[in-house]
Every structure is written in C-alpha cells, then in structure tokens.
Design an enzyme around this catalytic site. Sequence first.
Site: not given
Ligand code: URA
Length: 240
Positions: A104
């Site tokens: 993310d």
């Molecule tokens: N899980 C998440 O919620 N975000 C990420 O970036 C990776 C795994």
Amino acid sequence: MERLDKFLSARGTLSRKEAQKSIKSGEVTVNGEVCRTADFKVDPETDAVSLRGQAVCADEHVYIMLNKPPGVVSATEDKRERTVIDILPPELRRKGLFPAGRLDKDTEGLLIITDDGDFAHRMLSPGKHVEKRYIAQIDGEITDEMITAFENGIIFADGTECMPAKLEIIPNSGGMSGLVTICEGKYHQVKKMFSAVGHKVVHLQRISIGNLYLDSNLPIGYAKKLTKLDIDAIFVGNIH
Ligand code: URA
C-alpha cells in the site's frame, strides 16, 4: 547469440533505434573494441559490452530490492503519484520493470522490482505458499484471542476466507506490535485481518519474503540489485 542493438535495447534504457544510433556513433564497445555494426552477434554469457564507458549488465533479467518508503505507489506509472519505479536510481533502471506484488502507499519495507514475469508469478501465487512477514503496529494490544483467530483463518466481512496466519507479539512493544506471517497477498490483507478482530494498523512494514530479508543496511527509499542467490532464498525450504 544476440544482435548487439537488441542486446542493448533489452537491457538498457535505450530503444532499438537509439541503440542503433549509439552503435553507429561509436559509443558501444564489445570486449574493449568499438563496434559500429548493429547486427554484430554478441554472446551475453561471455562478451563484455559497454555503452559510453559503462558496462551493460548482461543478465537477461534484473531483480531489485527496494526499501519502499511511505508515500509512493506500487505501480509502474501513475498520473498523479510518484511510483516505486520513479524513485529507482538511473543505473538500476531498464525497460519492463514492475513491482512483483504491491505494498500500500503508506506501507514500507521490502519490495522486489523485476522484469521477470515468470519469477513474479512463482513468488506471488498463493499455491506456492511463499511466506511474507510484516511488522504491524496496531491501535491496541494484541491478545491471545487475536492470535488464535489468525491461526484459524480470518474471515473478512464480505465472506472472503484467509489462509491460516501466524501472529506473534514483538517483545518490548507494549504488546502493540506484532509479527504477521501470511502466504497470500489479498488486497490490504494485513489491515483487513486486524480490522476483522477490531483493530486498526497504524504502521506496516514488510520485512521478508520467503527467506529473503530486507537488508538492514539499506536505508529507506534506497534500492540494490539482488544476486541469483538472494532470489533463490525466496524459495528455499518451499516444498510447493
Ligand atoms: N497488507 C496490507 O494491508 N497492506 C500492505 O501493503 C501489505 C499487506
């Protein structure tokens, strides 16, 4: 054996046309000798090719470890946001690079960038059970019930079932940080898993994929090329 112009365009940031122009103008050497013939055949295994005095990497594919900073998106291009490709140093750039999996925008840590689609598929496929480890700081304390719920497989509000996951409390974190191990990569998976047990993730960092760990000497925002040995570590001990 490969044509020199094709070799250059496949491994560098030059188009085929630009490669031909560089060759013609004497900017390219093969084993130390200037070569002005675009269809000259080179052996990628043994011939040393340089462009403007810089060695051109002969590997067919490249694998890069990025310590992803927050605030950049895991995409190859984006109209508004800076991407993980935009922040790579020029010497690591080449055509066809993409992030193998996504973090993310606000997540930090280990991201692999490559131009090898088969490798990315092998690493990301849930059937391959490659473990990804995250350090998650949450807005409360991790309880035994949460650990058990992760072990049993979290079910999201929309009914999506997660595979069993491991949640371990990180010592000296006041019980608020956990090491989460998952073998799949559903969208926002770790955040949604904590949300399913009533908590919000306030900081998330990926620290490993298989047996490949984020290099603790690699500052945030920096990238380095991985060796074949590093890449193999991803799959070590993986029986699938
Ligand atoms: N899980 C998440 O919620 N975000 C990420 O970036 C990776 C795994």
